[in-house]
Design an enzyme around this catalytic site. Structure first.
Site, short mmCIF file in Angstrom:
data_model
loop_
_atom_site.label_atom_id
_atom_site.label_comp_id
_atom_site.label_asym_id
_atom_site.label_seq_id
_atom_site.Cartn_x
_atom_site.Cartn_y
_atom_site.Cartn_z
N HIS A 35 29.45 5.39 6.61
CA HIS A 35 30.88 5.01 6.56
C HIS A 35 31.18 3.85 5.61
O HIS A 35 31.66 2.81 6.03
CB HIS A 35 31.42 4.71 7.95
CG HIS A 35 30.59 3.81 8.83
ND1 HIS A 35 30.05 2.63 8.39
CD2 HIS A 35 30.21 3.93 10.12
CE1 HIS A 35 29.38 2.07 9.37
NE2 HIS A 35 29.45 2.83 10.43
N ASP A 55 32.82 9.80 11.36
CA ASP A 55 32.79 8.65 12.27
C ASP A 55 33.87 8.76 13.34
O ASP A 55 34.38 7.74 13.82
CB ASP A 55 32.91 7.32 11.50
CG ASP A 55 32.40 6.15 12.33
OD1 ASP A 55 31.72 6.39 13.35
OD2 ASP A 55 32.68 5.00 11.95
N HIS A 90 28.26 12.43 10.62
CA HIS A 90 28.37 11.19 11.43
C HIS A 90 29.50 11.36 12.45
O HIS A 90 30.67 11.29 12.09
CB HIS A 90 28.67 9.99 10.52
CG HIS A 90 28.72 8.67 11.22
ND1 HIS A 90 28.19 7.52 10.67
CD2 HIS A 90 29.24 8.29 12.42
CE1 HIS A 90 28.38 6.50 11.49
NE2 HIS A 90 29.04 6.94 12.57
N ARG A 96 30.13 11.03 22.45
CA ARG A 96 30.17 10.40 23.79
C ARG A 96 29.38 11.20 24.81
O ARG A 96 28.54 12.01 24.48
CB ARG A 96 31.62 10.19 24.26
CG ARG A 96 32.55 9.55 23.25
CD ARG A 96 32.05 8.21 22.77
NE ARG A 96 33.10 7.47 22.07
CZ ARG A 96 32.86 6.49 21.20
NH1 ARG A 96 31.61 6.16 20.90
NH2 ARG A 96 33.84 5.84 20.63
N HIS A 113 38.37 6.72 21.92
CA HIS A 113 38.49 5.79 23.05
C HIS A 113 39.78 6.14 23.78
O HIS A 113 40.80 6.42 23.13
CB HIS A 113 38.58 4.34 22.57
CG HIS A 113 37.32 3.82 21.96
ND1 HIS A 113 36.30 3.28 22.72
CD2 HIS A 113 36.91 3.76 20.68
CE1 HIS A 113 35.32 2.90 21.91
NE2 HIS A 113 35.66 3.19 20.67
N LEU A 115 35.52 0.09 12.96
CA LEU A 115 34.49 -0.69 12.26
C LEU A 115 33.62 0.26 11.44
O LEU A 115 33.25 1.31 11.96
CB LEU A 115 33.64 -1.46 13.26
CG LEU A 115 34.39 -2.59 13.98
CD1 LEU A 115 33.55 -3.16 15.11
CD2 LEU A 115 34.77 -3.69 12.99
N HIS A 159 30.70 10.56 16.82
CA HIS A 159 30.43 10.05 18.17
C HIS A 159 31.02 11.05 19.16
O HIS A 159 32.24 11.17 19.27
CB HIS A 159 31.05 8.66 18.36
CG HIS A 159 30.52 7.68 17.38
ND1 HIS A 159 29.42 6.89 17.66
CD2 HIS A 159 30.88 7.39 16.11
CE1 HIS A 159 29.14 6.14 16.60
NE2 HIS A 159 30.00 6.43 15.65
N ASN A 161 24.90 5.89 20.16
CA ASN A 161 25.32 4.64 20.79
C ASN A 161 26.00 4.89 22.14
O ASN A 161 27.13 4.47 22.38
CB ASN A 161 26.24 3.83 19.86
CG ASN A 161 27.51 4.56 19.47
OD1 ASN A 161 27.55 5.79 19.44
ND2 ASN A 161 28.56 3.81 19.17
N HIS A 173 24.25 1.35 9.87
CA HIS A 173 25.55 0.68 9.97
C HIS A 173 25.39 -0.61 9.17
O HIS A 173 24.77 -1.56 9.63
CB HIS A 173 25.94 0.39 11.42
CG HIS A 173 27.27 -0.30 11.52
ND1 HIS A 173 28.41 0.33 11.96
CD2 HIS A 173 27.64 -1.56 11.20
CE1 HIS A 173 29.43 -0.52 11.89
NE2 HIS A 173 28.98 -1.68 11.44
N LYS A 179 18.79 5.64 13.69
CA LYS A 179 19.95 4.82 13.31
C LYS A 179 19.65 3.34 13.48
O LYS A 179 19.17 2.91 14.54
CB LYS A 179 21.13 5.20 14.22
CG LYS A 179 22.42 4.43 13.95
CD LYS A 179 23.14 4.93 12.71
CE LYS A 179 24.38 4.10 12.41
NZ LYS A 179 25.58 4.64 13.06
N1 OTD Z 1 32.93 2.40 14.51
N2 OTD Z 1 33.68 2.69 16.68
C1 OTD Z 1 32.52 3.27 17.06
C2 OTD Z 1 31.52 3.46 16.16
C3 OTD Z 1 31.83 3.27 14.76
O1 OTD Z 1 30.44 1.82 13.52
C4 OTD Z 1 30.65 2.97 13.90
O2 OTD Z 1 29.92 3.91 13.59
C5 OTD Z 1 32.41 3.70 18.45
O3 OTD Z 1 33.41 3.55 19.18
O4 OTD Z 1 31.35 4.24 18.83
C6 OTD Z 1 33.87 2.22 15.43
O5 OTD Z 1 34.91 1.62 15.13
ZN ZN Z 2 29.96 5.74 13.82
ZN ZN Z 3 28.74 2.28 12.33
#
Ligand code: OTD
Ligand code: ZN
Ligand code: ZN
Length: 340
Positions: free
Chosen positions: A175, A248, A14, A18, A252, A220, A16, A42, A137, A100
């Protein structure tokens, strides 16, 4: 005392990565530590079609030095309008490893998510038929539900009924952050598993709120009370094949986190293994680290285990305050393990 540990090359189930400049900045960190990663879709706009998935995979591969030998595993972002045929084709063509489910507005980049699981039941039935995993999620999004209760309530309202309705569907509860989630997954059939992040092994909600508000500990699902952290940690180190590594990592830029309305997400990719192994070491579970990091995930997904190994040893890893424009998890700390 074990001072050196050699394990089969691990994967991150898992992450991100970007797009654009941030992709180029962060992806090599993941590729240095992991052989494969489930790359979350995402983006804006999200990755919803096979063509978009293929194009995103090419952008990721282009962002990583070829010498690193890294395979990104692409995920489709489900919306109320997702077509079952498109998912099945993406899976058959080897583009989409999984799909997802983001409940609409649950987390960063989830505005296009699913408003009611009933809307995608046909897609989920098809995924169950073809053995395509559903990644979730797991938080309810109702404004009247306290943010610390959103994961536990999701189990009762959505996840438990879904597991009962589609008992064949492979589900990863992503997560997990609560004792309730750890218990649910442990008690569920073998086709239900969970990923666990490094931050949810190390921090509870105090890290965000005591002595000042700390935006870099905000992600989150939000970190919960200490007893939840201990339950998640017990699950991770239990040796159960239902729990595996998923960072996860969600970078940012610093100014978007240190803001009146700061973004959610913790960037842990650069020192993810050093962070995880510290938790396993503290709990006397180094002998279970390889299963969690390198074996349980591929077995659940039905993918081959990686060849090759990585070695960690006791020794100082100093985590910098900044990596480019991003503050990493454990910034300013010294971790007790390093990669050889
Ligand atoms: N949680 N931020 C992000 C994704 C995850 O829920 C998630 O998987 C993100 O910035 O893409 C976060 O706090
Ligand atoms: Zn995530
Ligand atoms: Zn998530």
């Amino acid at each position: 005392m074990t001072d050196r540990l050699t394990i089969r090359r691990p994967d991150d189930w898992h992450v991100h990565l970007r797009d654009g400049a941030m992709l180029a900045h962060v992806a090599p960190y993941t590729a240095r530590q992991f052989a494969r990663a489930i790359v979350m879709p995402n983006l804006s706009p999200p990755v919803t079609t096979v063509a978009e998935g293929r194009a995103y995979r090419e952008r990721i591969v282009a962002a990583i030095p070829a010498a690193l030998d890294f395979t990104p595993l692409i995920v489709a972002y489900l919306t109320d309008g997702t077509d079952a045929e498109e998912m099945a084709r993406g899976h058959a063509e080897g583009v989409f490893t999984a799909a997802k489910l983001y409940p609409a507005h649950a987390t960063t980049g989830s505005a296009h998510g699913v408003t009611d699981v009933a809307n995608i039941m046909g897609v989920l039935e098809r995924m169950a038929d073809i053995g395509m995993p559903l990644l979730i999620h797991g938080e309810v999004t109702d404004h009247d539900v306290d943010i610390f209760d959103r994961e536990a309530l999701f189990i009762d309202r959505t996840l438990a009924p879904l597991v009962a309705r589609l008992p064949e569907l492979k589900i990863v509860f992503e997560h997990i952050t609560t004792a309730e989630a750890a218990q649910f997954v442990a008690d569920a059939p073998a086709n239900v598993a969970a990923t666990i992040t490094p931050q949810h092994l190390h921090i509870n909600r105090n890290a965000m709120l005591v002595g000042g508000i700390r935006p870099h500990a905000y992600c989150l699902p939000v970190a919960k009370r200490e007893h939840h952290r201990l339950a998640v940690r017990a699950a991770a180190t239990s040796g159960s094949p239902k729990f595996f590594l998923g960072t996860d990592s969600a970078p940012h830029a610093v100014h978007t986190k240190e803001a009146p309305c700061g973004c959610a997400g913790i960037f842990n990719a650069p020192f993810a293994l050093e962070s995880y192994i510290a938790a396993f070491d503290e709990d006397g579970a180094l002998d279970r680290f390889e299963g969690f990091a390198s074996e349980h995930g591929p077995r659940f997904y039905g993918l081959p285990l990686n060849q090759g190994t990585i070695t960690l040893e006791r020794g100082a890893t100093v985590v910098p305050d900044r990596i480019g424009d991003v503050v990493p998890f454990h910034a300013g700390e010294t971790l007790g393990w390093r990669i050889v």
